[in-house]
Design a protein around this motif. Structure first.
Motif, PDB file in Angstrom:
ATOM      1  N   VAL A   1      -5.287  36.664  18.616  1.00 26.46           N
ATOM      2  CA  VAL A   1      -5.503  36.310  19.957  1.00 26.46           C
ATOM      3  C   VAL A   1      -6.321  37.294  20.833  1.00 26.46           C
ATOM      4  O   VAL A   1      -6.120  37.670  22.016  1.00 26.46           O
ATOM      5  CB  VAL A   1      -3.670  36.547  20.660  1.00 26.46           C
ATOM      6  N   LYS A   2      -7.289  37.866  20.086  1.00 23.95           N
ATOM      7  CA  LYS A   2      -8.246  38.652  20.522  1.00 23.95           C
ATOM      8  C   LYS A   2      -9.210  37.827  21.663  1.00 23.95           C
ATOM      9  O   LYS A   2      -9.034  36.694  21.723  1.00 23.95           O
ATOM     10  CB  LYS A   2      -9.168  39.202  19.485  1.00 23.95           C
ATOM     11  N   ALA A   3      -9.846  38.563  22.563  1.00 24.45           N
ATOM     12  CA  ALA A   3     -10.694  37.909  23.440  1.00 24.45           C
ATOM     13  C   ALA A   3      -9.786  36.820  24.232  1.00 24.45           C
ATOM     14  O   ALA A   3     -10.449  35.642  24.593  1.00 24.45           O
ATOM     15  CB  ALA A   3     -11.977  37.209  22.938  1.00 24.45           C
TER      16      ALA A   3
ATOM     17  N   VAL B   1      -1.313  35.398   6.525  1.00 22.22           N
ATOM     18  CA  VAL B   1      -2.555  34.899   6.790  1.00 22.22           C
ATOM     19  C   VAL B   1      -2.806  35.375   8.239  1.00 22.22           C
ATOM     20  O   VAL B   1      -2.240  35.845   9.140  1.00 22.22           O
ATOM     21  CB  VAL B   1      -2.389  33.305   6.486  1.00 22.22           C
ATOM     22  N   ARG B   2      -4.361  35.230   8.578  1.00 19.40           N
ATOM     23  CA  ARG B   2      -4.514  35.690   9.696  1.00 19.40           C
ATOM     24  C   ARG B   2      -5.800  34.741  10.390  1.00 19.40           C
ATOM     25  O   ARG B   2      -6.884  35.108  10.978  1.00 19.40           O
ATOM     26  CB  ARG B   2      -5.446  36.854   9.473  1.00 19.40           C
ATOM     27  N   PRO B   3      -5.278  33.408  10.775  1.00 19.11           N
ATOM     28  CA  PRO B   3      -6.113  32.615  11.328  1.00 19.11           C
ATOM     29  C   PRO B   3      -6.384  32.660  12.840  1.00 19.11           C
ATOM     30  O   PRO B   3      -5.382  33.096  13.530  1.00 19.11           O
ATOM     31  CB  PRO B   3      -5.738  30.936  10.954  1.00 19.11           C
TER      32      PRO B   3
ATOM     33  N   ASN C   1      -8.636  34.266   6.909  1.00 18.98           N
ATOM     34  CA  ASN C   1      -9.098  33.997   8.104  1.00 18.98           C
ATOM     35  C   ASN C   1      -9.066  32.191   8.008  1.00 18.98           C
ATOM     36  O   ASN C   1      -8.467  31.755   7.127  1.00 18.98           O
ATOM     37  CB  ASN C   1     -10.416  34.274   8.615  1.00 18.98           C
ATOM     38  N   THR C   2      -9.585  31.752   9.081  1.00 19.39           N
ATOM     39  CA  THR C   2      -9.763  30.222   9.226  1.00 19.39           C
ATOM     40  C   THR C   2     -10.058  29.638   7.832  1.00 19.39           C
ATOM     41  O   THR C   2      -9.262  28.604   7.330  1.00 19.39           O
ATOM     42  CB  THR C   2     -10.266  29.603  10.400  1.00 19.39           C
ATOM     43  N   GLY C   3     -11.288  29.691   7.527  1.00 22.11           N
ATOM     44  CA  GLY C   3     -11.931  29.267   6.228  1.00 22.11           C
ATOM     45  C   GLY C   3     -10.958  29.489   4.987  1.00 22.11           C
ATOM     46  O   GLY C   3     -10.956  28.394   4.420  1.00 22.11           O
TER      47      GLY C   3
END
Ligand SMILES: *Cc1c(COP(=O)(O)O)cnc(C)c1O
Length: 390
Positions: A38-40, A230-232, A215-217
């Motif tokens: 939830v950065k930016a 996981v870290r999407p 990440n997403t990919g």
């Protein structure tokens, strides 16, 4: 205070966010934790509301880029664990501990600083160790000849007083790129990450509770990389090719309204620089949406926005506060008509492709004078004005 104008606004569909979260959660399985990035300001979607929603849904962790972003969440009653991915000055260690914020540790110098500071305070700082396996940005360098020194450096950090190492993570550089070379690169990064973690665990006799890298990919393409968490980011917000494949929904719809409509004779130059001239009698609408709202001026004369009668080409240079669109063959679109800049009917990927960028940049660019409307169970549940009205 609410905005009095219906000018340009974003609609944040929390139902879509929940759908995306649940879909991803079902994909990763109940034994894998979920960290929402939830950065930016949650990629421009509003980090407090996104975090609240994820908290209610039972997500495990949040990540932000700075202590200011973390504090915004804590001061708005978000209780979930929060990981800061970037650096925090050592003067802020006290606050990190007081507000139970987890800090990434990316190199020996930071580990030493944080350890000294926490020890001085007679407290313990919770950290995740960042390992550089090929992103070449932050983290302990561990590839090739640096394997042993890297692993030893991490082991040293874990043994420093005042630090409690809860996790270790790395970041993939090309997990969303096609081709065998990219696949190979990601496989190498992943193997190196697990090898370094094993080596460190062997050196210290301690185990990382949470190892994470996807990440997403990687969430979309490499289930073997899920590990403990996981870290999407992007996937959660429902953009990009992988989101489409996984039937995720775009969370943000950016809208504006037609503020003026005028009919010009053939040969009329529209906007600054006169880069567009009407080639017949044309009906041109003015939208209160310009580059100060987050439109890219480089898109001038190149893109189209969605009206209820289909796509309307944008005409002439995009101005700071306004832009023009061609409504010649859209008689039903008039002053007050809603226009979708991107969202459910006009995919953001169309616009980001034309701009030569990625969807992330467009949602992050939506500026603070664009108020947000949050939608849940199909109803508007709140509005958020980002200007300083108090
Ligand atoms: C931004 C970021 C993510 C999320 O990336 P997405 O491509 O949006 O999934 C994950 N990890 C780190 C370290 C990041 O900086």
């Amino acid at each position: 205070m609410e905005s009095t104008l219906k000018r340009t606004w974003s609609e944040i569909d929390l139902d879509a966010l929940i759908h995306n979260y649940r879909t991803l959660k079902a994909r990763i399985g109940k034994n894998v934790k979920f960290l929402g990035v939830v950065k930016a300001d949650a990629y421009g979607h509003g980090s407090v509301m996104v975090a609240k929603t994820l908290e209610e849904e039972g997500a495990d962790y949040l990540a932000v880029s700075s202590i200011d972003e973390a504090m915004e969440l804590r001061l708005n009653d978000i209780k979930m664990p929060i990981l800061i991915l970037g650096h925090t000055p050592k003067e802020q260690v006290d606050r990190l501990i007081e507000y139970n914020i987890t800090q990434a540790v990316t190199c020996k110098a930071k580990a030493v600083e944080y350890s000294e500071e926490a020890t001085r305070l007679n407290k313990t700082l919770k950290i995740h160790i960042k390992i550089d396996t090929g992103m070449s940005r932050l983290g302990y360098l561990c590839d090739g000849e640096f394997f042993d020194t890297g692993a030893q450096g991490i082991a040293d950090a874990m043994n420093m007083p005042g630090l409690y190492t809860e996790g270790a993570f790395t970041h993939f550089a090309v997990a969303d790129e096609e081709g065998e070379e990219a696949l190979e690169y990601t496989r190498h990064q992943f193997k190196l990450f697990t090898d370094v973690c094993s080596k460190v665990e062997e050196l210290t006799g301690k185990r990382f509770e949470i190892k994470h890298c996807a990440n997403t990919g990687a969430v979309a393409r490499f289930p073997e990389t899920y590990l403990d968490m996981v870290r999407p980011g992007l996937l959660l917000y429902g953009y990009g090719e992988y989101a489409r494949q996984l039937h995720l929904k775009p969370v943000m719809t950016l809208k504006t309204v037609v503020s003026t409509v005028k009919v010009y004779p053939e040969g009329t130059a529209i906007s600054y620089g006169g880069i567009y001239k009407t080639d017949k009698r044309e009906r041109i609408g003015v939208l209160p949406y310009g580059y100060a709202d987050g439109f890219f001026r480089s898109l001038s004369n190149k893109c189209s926005l969605m009206t209820r009668e289909g796509l309307a080409p944008q005409r002439g240079k995009i101005c700071m506060d306004m832009c023009m669109i061609d409504l010649t063959d859209k008689p039903g679109v008039d002053v007050g008509s809603e226009i979708e800049i991107f969202g459910k009917h006009n995919p953001i990927e169309e616009l980001s492709d034309i701009a030569g960028t990625i969807p992330y940049e467009l949602t992050c660019a939506v500026s603070k004078r664009v108020p947000r409307t949050y939608i849940k169970d199909g109803q508007v549940i709140s509005r958020e004005l980002l200007l300083r009205m108090r």
